[in-house]
Structure formats: C-alpha cells, structure tokens
Design a protein around this motif. Sequence first.
Motif, short mmCIF file in Angstrom:
data_model
loop_
_atom_site.label_atom_id
_atom_site.label_comp_id
_atom_site.label_asym_id
_atom_site.label_seq_id
_atom_site.Cartn_x
_atom_site.Cartn_y
_atom_site.Cartn_z
N ASP A 318 0.56 -1.37 -0.12
CA ASP A 318 -0.05 0.09 -0.09
C ASP A 318 0.48 1.23 -0.12
OD1 ASP A 318 -2.25 2.27 0.40
OD2 ASP A 318 -2.11 0.86 2.45
N LEU A 319 0.91 2.18 -1.28
CA LEU A 319 2.21 2.84 -1.37
C LEU A 319 1.55 4.38 -0.05
CD1 LEU A 319 3.64 4.80 -3.04
CD2 LEU A 319 2.75 5.25 -4.67
N ALA A 320 0.25 4.68 0.37
CA ALA A 320 -0.37 5.52 1.26
C ALA A 320 0.31 4.64 2.54
CB ALA A 320 -1.70 6.22 0.88
N GLU A 321 0.44 3.33 2.95
CA GLU A 321 1.19 3.31 3.57
C GLU A 321 2.34 3.28 3.86
OE1 GLU A 321 1.36 -0.68 6.19
OE2 GLU A 321 0.04 -0.86 4.64
N LEU A 322 3.22 2.89 2.85
CA LEU A 322 4.48 3.45 3.10
C LEU A 322 4.82 4.58 3.13
CD1 LEU A 322 5.63 0.87 0.22
CD2 LEU A 322 5.84 0.09 2.31
N VAL A 323 4.54 5.36 2.73
CA VAL A 323 4.68 7.25 2.73
C VAL A 323 4.62 7.66 4.03
CG1 VAL A 323 3.74 9.42 2.24
CG2 VAL A 323 4.13 7.88 0.51
N ARG A 324 3.03 7.15 4.98
CA ARG A 324 2.77 7.29 6.01
C ARG A 324 4.36 6.77 7.29
NH1 ARG A 324 -2.36 5.84 5.18
NH2 ARG A 324 -1.95 4.07 5.65
N PHE A 344 -0.64 13.90 2.16
CA PHE A 344 -2.25 13.32 1.86
C PHE A 344 -2.13 12.26 1.24
CE2 PHE A 344 -1.15 18.02 1.92
CZ PHE A 344 -2.68 18.49 2.36
N ALA A 345 -2.57 11.13 1.75
CA ALA A 345 -1.63 9.35 2.25
C ALA A 345 -2.85 8.98 3.06
CB ALA A 345 -0.70 9.51 2.47
N GLU A 346 -3.94 8.97 2.53
CA GLU A 346 -5.34 8.65 3.64
C GLU A 346 -5.25 7.56 3.15
OE1 GLU A 346 -5.56 11.17 3.00
OE2 GLU A 346 -4.55 12.06 5.91
N ALA A 347 -6.38 7.30 1.74
CA ALA A 347 -6.58 6.45 0.88
C ALA A 347 -5.52 5.64 0.85
CB ALA A 347 -7.57 7.07 -0.10
N PRO A 348 -6.15 3.57 0.46
CA PRO A 348 -4.88 2.65 0.07
C PRO A 348 -4.63 2.65 -1.31
CG PRO A 348 -6.41 2.39 1.35
CD PRO A 348 -7.25 3.65 1.77
N VAL A 349 -3.22 2.77 -1.54
CA VAL A 349 -3.20 2.93 -2.76
C VAL A 349 -2.25 1.16 -3.07
CG1 VAL A 349 -1.88 4.08 -5.27
CG2 VAL A 349 -2.63 4.97 -3.39
N GLN A 350 -2.87 0.25 -3.79
CA GLN A 350 -2.48 -1.37 -4.03
C GLN A 350 -1.82 -1.34 -5.00
OE1 GLN A 350 -2.98 -3.16 -1.14
NE2 GLN A 350 -3.79 -1.79 0.00
N GLY A 351 -0.61 -1.83 -4.60
CA GLY A 351 0.29 -2.32 -5.99
C GLY A 351 0.99 -2.75 -5.46
N GLN A 352 1.86 -3.44 -6.44
CA GLN A 352 2.46 -4.60 -6.09
C GLN A 352 4.71 -4.03 -6.92
OE1 GLN A 352 1.86 -8.55 -8.77
NE2 GLN A 352 1.13 -9.60 -7.05
N TRP A 353 5.17 -4.30 -5.19
CA TRP A 353 5.86 -3.19 -5.19
C TRP A 353 7.27 -3.89 -4.64
CZ3 TRP A 353 2.01 0.52 -4.39
CH2 TRP A 353 1.45 1.10 -5.62
N GLU A 354 8.90 -3.51 -4.35
CA GLU A 354 9.41 -4.05 -4.11
C GLU A 354 9.28 -3.13 -2.93
OE1 GLU A 354 14.00 -5.30 -2.53
OE2 GLU A 354 13.24 -4.92 -5.28
N VAL A 362 10.87 7.34 -1.37
CA VAL A 362 10.33 8.48 -0.32
C VAL A 362 10.28 8.82 0.21
CG1 VAL A 362 8.22 8.43 1.20
CG2 VAL A 362 7.81 6.52 -0.80
N THR A 363 11.42 8.35 1.17
CA THR A 363 12.10 8.53 2.07
C THR A 363 13.58 9.87 1.30
OG1 THR A 363 12.62 7.12 3.14
CG2 THR A 363 14.31 8.16 3.68
N ASN A 364 14.07 9.55 0.38
CA ASN A 364 15.24 9.84 -0.35
C ASN A 364 14.72 11.53 -1.21
OD1 ASN A 364 17.11 8.03 0.04
ND2 ASN A 364 17.01 7.18 -2.05
N LEU A 365 13.17 11.20 -1.64
CA LEU A 365 12.62 12.24 -1.93
C LEU A 365 12.17 13.41 -0.72
CD1 LEU A 365 10.70 11.18 -4.42
CD2 LEU A 365 12.16 12.37 -4.93
N LEU A 366 11.28 12.83 0.11
CA LEU A 366 11.53 13.81 1.23
C LEU A 366 12.61 13.69 2.53
CD1 LEU A 366 9.13 14.37 3.31
CD2 LEU A 366 9.95 12.67 4.88
N SER A 367 13.62 13.48 1.88
CA SER A 367 14.91 14.12 2.61
C SER A 367 15.41 15.24 1.92
CB SER A 367 16.34 13.14 3.07
OG SER A 367 17.23 13.43 2.83
N ASN A 368 15.47 14.75 0.56
CA ASN A 368 15.52 16.25 0.00
C ASN A 368 15.03 17.54 0.24
OD1 ASN A 368 17.62 15.96 -3.35
ND2 ASN A 368 15.61 16.92 -4.00
N ALA A 369 13.66 17.00 0.11
CA ALA A 369 12.39 18.10 -0.28
C ALA A 369 12.68 18.95 1.09
CB ALA A 369 11.46 18.03 -0.28
#
Length: 462
Positions: A318-324, A344-354, A362-369
């Motif tokens: 769940d990409l939203a969960e990974l972001v949180r 803004f990541a409340e609704a689940p966004v399901q997919g198949q990723w590593e 997510v961490t790299n982009l947040l750290s960069n920002a």
Amino acid sequence: MSFALAHGSTAQRQPPPAGGSHRVQFYEDPAFLFDVVARFLEAGFQVGEPAVIIATEIHRKGFKARLKAMGFDVERALADGRLVLLDARETLETFMVWGMPDEDRFQRVIGAVFDKSLRGAGGRRVRAYGEMVDLLLRDANPRGALLLEAQWNDLGRLHPFSLLCAYAMGGFQTQEDAQVFHDVCTAHAHVSPTEAYTQVQFEEQRLREVAALQQRSRALETEIEHRKRVEKELLAAVQLREDFLAIAGHELRTPLTALQLQLHSLTGLVRDGGNPRVKERLARAQSQAQRLGDLTEELLDVVRLGGGRLLPQVEDCDLAELVREAVDRSAEAVARSGCQLQVFAEAPVQGQWERTRIEQVVTNLLSNALKYGAGQPVELRVKAGADRATLVVRDGGIGIPLEAQARIFDRFERAVSSSSFGGLGLGLWIARQVVEAHGGVIRVESEPARGATFTVELPYRA
C-alpha cells in the motif's frame, strides 16, 4: 560485420557487370549533387535516352530546378514519358520484406518502370538515378543497402541502362562504417569522390588534396587507437572504483553495526535517572551513527544498482501506508528542518512493488525536500490513477535551475555546491534507478527560489 561477410553468397556473386555503367557519386553538399545528376541526365537527353529519377522530394525539386536552369523542358519530358520521377521512400517500400529488399519484387517493380521507358525510347538505354540505397544506409540498414546494390547489378544484366547512385558522405562517420564504404565502392563499376576532390581543377592541386586526405586518414586512425586505449583505461578505472566502493561499504558496515549496538546499550543504561547531558550526547551520537549508516548504504547501492541489474522482488504493498511509515521514521529530520510537513495519503493505493525499495524512494525524496526546503512547507501526496499510482513531493525551497534538472538524477550530481549542503549526491540517482526498475518514471518541475515538485508514477505491477 560487413555485408560481404554476412551475405557473401549474394554480394560476392553479383559484382558490377563487365563493362557496365553502375556508378556511385559521394557528395557533401546537395547543390553539388544537383549539378552532377543534371549533367548526367542532360547528356542522355541529347542522344535520345530517357531518364528515371528515384529520389526524395527535396532532391527531385532540386534536379528539376537545375534541369530547367540548363534550358531543358522538364514538364514536356514528364508528359511524354522521357522523364520519370519516383519517390525514393514510396518506391522502396513496394519491395521491402522484413526490412530487406526482396529480389523478385524489386525485379517486377523497377523492371516494369524500365520496360516502359525503353519502349517509349525505341530501345535506347535508360539513364537512371537512384538514392534508395542511401535511404537504407540512413535507416542504419547497410546490409539492405548492399543487397539492393547487388540487385541493381542483376537488373543491369537484363535491361540496358546507365545507373548513378549517390551517398551522402556524412553517412560514413565511424570506423565500423569503413567496411561498408569499401563494400559500396566494390558494388560499383565507377566511383566518384565528393566535390572536395572533383571540383579541384588542376592535377597538381588534386595530388595535394589526395596527400592531405591520406594524412587526415592516418591521423584519424591514430586518434581512434588512442581513444581505444583511453576507453580501456577508463573502464578499468570504473571497475576499480566499483570494487573500492563495495569493499569500503562492507568494511564500514561491520564496525558501524557494533557501534550502533553499543550506543543502544548505553542509551538503555542511562534512560532512567541518567545525566541529562549524557543523554543528549548519546542522542547526538546515535543520530550521527544513523547518518553514517545511511551514507554507507548509499555507497553500497552504487555498486548494487550501477550495472542497471536491479530486479524488484515485488509483493503486495500500500503506497499510502509506505509514505506514512516513511514520514514517521523521518519525524526527527522534519523537526530539525523547520519545514511544516503536510501528508495526503489516507486512501489505500494498492500495488505490487518491492517494499523496501519504494520506501527508499519516498525517504530520499522527502529528505531532499527537507534539505532544500529552506524552512518552507513540504507536501507529500499519493494518488491512484487508472493504470498507475502517483507520488508527488513538493517543497517551497531554493528550487533547481533548468540546466541542472536533468543531471541531478545522475550519480554524485547535485544542483548546488556540496560545501553548502551535505550528502553524496546519490539520493535522486538511487530513486530514479528504483523507479525505472519498476517500470515507472520520475520527473521534476522547478524554478529557482520557487521550490521543486518531484513526481513519481508507478504501474500497479512492476
């Protein structure tokens, strides 16, 4: 591999007909080609020979203009069949099969054109100009070009015609082109060099031009050999660097892990009733050890991802969960940055990723920002589209100049001085490698002093 080696049974079996008139003209400036072809056709018109031109539209216009300038009635010749104009690309497509000219189709298509011209001229020879072979060469199909040359030679045994082919010299730029150039010359009974030689009027000047060309050829061969040696040395240096990074990363990881364990143990000992100053220094030490650990992992990722061999080990996520989760782990960094973070990541966004790799993005982009956000608000947003998920990370910081926006995704690159901001310049490169390995894209939109917006699009299944 040259065409003669790959298709020797055809190219070697079909040399130019003995005493034939299959000529090739190399050129650099189309204006020179217009003059050569116009004179070639005009000589035939004077003795009643019809002409067939198979050329691109821009060249057909050039030939017509040059013939008209010489006083030839082009429109009348077209009307009575003495002059036939055919489009090179359209004609070529009538006999191409699986990317190669088909001999039977070529004989039928071009043979029919010559039969008609021959009947209208009372059996006189046809003068033909063609540049379909040059089109094939421009299409990176030298094998097809040389096969077509052989088929022209076959046709010359069946129909009386004089054929002039033309190749732009710009099509022969590399060392690999040298064999193709040789095979093109071999396929013709007559070879005419470019205007750099043919327009020289005096024999002594021509000899000087030949000598100069020989010198440039030898210098080029020497330069090519030098570049090969340099390339070999650079490849060895790159491999040495990769080996060093791998060894350094692994060697750093072992004592660092032990140090982190010791710091964790000390934190437990002073948790209750310990000296506040000791607690504060332990917290700083743990923070620096974590930062050193992150840098070590980045170095190891240079080796892991450098060859472009990342194969994601996907699972349901769940990409939203990974972001949180990434935001929770970065709480201390957010506090230090002074940026107000909106997620803004409340609704689940399901997919198949590593999972771990997408977390890393997510961490790299947040750290960069946070690093370049200049204390301005930072926003993370997750959206679900029809066929892909989207992650947007936006900051209101210093921004990125347009000329730097492409290279910031390269290894060890950054848009600002390393003396002003820390890090190895690997975070965005790693993010791009991970995203592309999942079949996605990452891009940035930014202006100096107006912040930056990074957008990641991921298909739901890598």
